[in-house]
Design an enzyme around this catalytic site. Structure first.
Site, PDB file in Angstrom:
ATOM      1  N   LEU A  31      -3.856   3.333   6.276  1.00  0.00           N
ATOM      2  CA  LEU A  31      -4.061   3.237   7.720  1.00  0.00           C
ATOM      3  C   LEU A  31      -5.238   4.138   8.080  1.00  0.00           C
ATOM      4  O   LEU A  31      -5.345   5.254   7.560  1.00  0.00           O
ATOM      5  CB  LEU A  31      -2.816   3.705   8.478  1.00  0.00           C
ATOM      6  N   GLU A  38       3.776   6.411  16.598  1.00  0.00           N
ATOM      7  CA  GLU A  38       3.543   4.968  16.433  1.00  0.00           C
ATOM      8  C   GLU A  38       4.296   4.486  15.185  1.00  0.00           C
ATOM      9  O   GLU A  38       4.872   3.396  15.173  1.00  0.00           O
ATOM     10  CB  GLU A  38       2.032   4.712  16.335  1.00  0.00           C
TER      11      GLU A  38
HETATM   12  N1  LIG Z   1      -2.455  -1.253  11.028  1.00  0.00           N
HETATM   13  C1  LIG Z   1      -1.375  -1.857  10.586  1.00  0.00           C
HETATM   14  O1  LIG Z   1      -0.432  -2.112  11.344  1.00  0.00           O
HETATM   15  C2  LIG Z   1      -1.313  -2.261   9.127  1.00  0.00           C
HETATM   16  C3  LIG Z   1      -0.248  -3.030   8.654  1.00  0.00           C
HETATM   17  C4  LIG Z   1      -0.233  -3.401   7.310  1.00  0.00           C
HETATM   18  C5  LIG Z   1      -1.261  -3.013   6.479  1.00  0.00           C
HETATM   19  N2  LIG Z   1      -2.272  -2.262   6.973  1.00  0.00           N
HETATM   20  C6  LIG Z   1      -3.405  -1.877   6.119  1.00  0.00           C
HETATM   21  O2  LIG Z   1      -4.004  -3.072   5.637  1.00  0.00           O
HETATM   22  C7  LIG Z   1      -4.480  -2.870   4.279  1.00  0.00           C
HETATM   23  C8  LIG Z   1      -3.750  -3.832   3.340  1.00  0.00           C
HETATM   24  O3  LIG Z   1      -3.845  -5.143   3.843  1.00  0.00           O
HETATM   25  P1  LIG Z   1      -4.706  -6.294   3.090  1.00  0.00           P
HETATM   26  O4  LIG Z   1      -4.921  -7.365   4.096  1.00  0.00           O
HETATM   27  O5  LIG Z   1      -5.887  -5.683   2.430  1.00  0.00           O
HETATM   28  O6  LIG Z   1      -3.713  -6.747   1.929  1.00  0.00           O
HETATM   29  P2  LIG Z   1      -2.206  -7.336   1.904  1.00  0.00           P
HETATM   30  O7  LIG Z   1      -2.096  -8.562   2.741  1.00  0.00           O
HETATM   31  O8  LIG Z   1      -1.235  -6.257   2.152  1.00  0.00           O
HETATM   32  O9  LIG Z   1      -2.122  -7.707   0.375  1.00  0.00           O
HETATM   33  C9  LIG Z   1      -2.926  -8.751  -0.128  1.00  0.00           C
HETATM   34  C10 LIG Z   1      -2.256  -9.252  -1.380  1.00  0.00           C
HETATM   35  O10 LIG Z   1      -0.950  -9.728  -1.070  1.00  0.00           O
HETATM   36  C11 LIG Z   1      -0.672 -10.895  -1.818  1.00  0.00           C
HETATM   37  N3  LIG Z   1      -0.550 -12.013  -0.886  1.00  0.00           N
HETATM   38  C12 LIG Z   1      -1.004 -12.075   0.398  1.00  0.00           C
HETATM   39  N4  LIG Z   1      -0.682 -13.254   0.946  1.00  0.00           N
HETATM   40  C13 LIG Z   1      -0.024 -13.948  -0.010  1.00  0.00           C
HETATM   41  C14 LIG Z   1       0.568 -15.236  -0.046  1.00  0.00           C
HETATM   42  N5  LIG Z   1       0.557 -16.038   1.034  1.00  0.00           N
HETATM   43  N6  LIG Z   1       1.167 -15.637  -1.197  1.00  0.00           N
HETATM   44  C15 LIG Z   1       1.222 -14.814  -2.279  1.00  0.00           C
HETATM   45  N7  LIG Z   1       0.676 -13.576  -2.303  1.00  0.00           N
HETATM   46  C16 LIG Z   1       0.066 -13.161  -1.175  1.00  0.00           C
HETATM   47  C17 LIG Z   1      -1.801 -11.047  -2.810  1.00  0.00           C
HETATM   48  O11 LIG Z   1      -1.427 -10.218  -3.890  1.00  0.00           O
HETATM   49  P3  LIG Z   1      -1.920 -10.461  -5.413  1.00  0.00           P
HETATM   50  O12 LIG Z   1      -3.370 -10.118  -5.406  1.00  0.00           O
HETATM   51  O13 LIG Z   1      -1.088  -9.491  -6.195  1.00  0.00           O
HETATM   52  O14 LIG Z   1      -1.633 -11.888  -5.729  1.00  0.00           O
HETATM   53  C18 LIG Z   1      -2.964 -10.431  -2.033  1.00  0.00           C
HETATM   54  O15 LIG Z   1      -4.028  -9.994  -2.843  1.00  0.00           O
HETATM   55  C19 LIG Z   1      -4.198  -1.403   3.976  1.00  0.00           C
HETATM   56  O16 LIG Z   1      -5.339  -0.646   4.337  1.00  0.00           O
HETATM   57  C20 LIG Z   1      -3.038  -1.077   4.885  1.00  0.00           C
HETATM   58  O17 LIG Z   1      -2.948   0.317   5.169  1.00  0.00           O
HETATM   59  C21 LIG Z   1      -2.324  -1.885   8.272  1.00  0.00           C
END
Ligand SMILES: NC(=O)c1ccc[n+]([C@@H]2O[C@H](COP(=O)([O-])OP(=O)(O)OC[C@H]3O[C@@H](n4cnc5c(N)ncnc54)[C@H](OP(=O)(O)O)[C@@H]3O)[C@@H](O)[C@H]2O)c1
Length: 194
Positions: A31, A38
């Site tokens: 984050l 929050e």
């Molecule tokens: N501000 C907020 O409220 C909040 C909330 C959540 C996260 N975050 C931040 O967001 C970042 C992470 O999010 P991100 O978007 O980079 O990644 P993410 O969506 O958490 O992870 C992506 C991975 O999830 C798997 N995946 C996603 N959709 C899929 C589907 N439909 N089917 C199968 N596997 C799926 C895949 O893994 P594989 O590569 O292993 O196949 C993909 O590479 C971090 O910085 C975190 O701190 C912030």
């Protein structure tokens, strides 16, 4: 056009996210901000059930799962579901699914459907986008952080079919923590029924 709750069709599917002014949600796998209250709001909303005999589920992408410190996961008092296209290691009791549709379908079947009240999608980016398009999607709980942070991960465009609604469980006043102002908003997906 009418609004209706999908409560009678199985657990509602809601999204919860905090975004800053550039719609950023993450930076370098974490984050971009530290807002304790929050985080407490996130826990309260994703744990809370009207029926005390029920639980909620949280669905997250693999990178979001990895972003949670070891001592805090699986997220307590919730059924944790992690999505990955690979057979990754997850903690005992955590469901690993290879697609969002598969995960939602599994949670709407026995033994889960009778114990789950709400399914919360908790990120990240592509998961938020895919879940907003699902017919099961009901509400988006979005925290607007009124500041700009450097981000490399962003929340997708919110379709105009999401309209602001009020929820008695959500504080209406502007919050402030560490000099950063933020506001909780709730959007409901408008659905037409013939
Ligand atoms: N501000 C907020 O409220 C909040 C909330 C959540 C996260 N975050 C931040 O967001 C970042 C992470 O999010 P991100 O978007 O980079 O990644 P993410 O969506 O958490 O992870 C992506 C991975 O999830 C798997 N995946 C996603 N959709 C899929 C589907 N439909 N089917 C199968 N596997 C799926 C895949 O893994 P594989 O590569 O292993 O196949 C993909 O590479 C971090 O910085 C975190 O701190 C912030």
């Amino acid at each position: 056009m009418r609004y209706f709750s999908k409560g009678n069709m199985g657990p509602n599917l809601n999204l919860i996210v905090a975004v800053c002014e550039n719609m950023g949600i993450g930076f370098k796998g974490e984050l971009p901000w530290k807002l304790k209250s929050e985080m407490a709001y996130f826990s309260k909303m994703t744990k809370g059930t009207k029926d005390p005999s029920k639980k909620n589920a949280v669905i997250m992408g693999r990178k979001t799962w990895e972003s949670i410190p070891k001592k805090f996961k699986p997220l307590p008092d919730r059924i944790n579901v992690v999505l990955s296209t690979n057979k990754i290691e997850v903690a005992e009791g955590v469901l690993l699914c290879s697609s969002l549709e598969g995960a939602v379908a599994q949670l709407r079947q026995p033994p889960f459907n009778s114990v789950i009240e709400t399914v919360w999608v908790i990120g990240g980016s592509s998961l938020y986008k895919a879940s907003m398009d699902l017919p099961e999607c009901h509400r988006l709980y979005l925290t607007h952080i009124k500041a700009m942070f450097e981000c490399d991960t962003f929340f997708p465009t919110i379709s105009p079919s999401f309209k602001v609604v009020s929820d008695p469980n959500v504080p209406q006043e502007v919050q402030e923590e560490n000099g950063i102002k933020y506001e909780y908003k709730v959007y409901e997906k408008e659905t037409s029924q013939n």
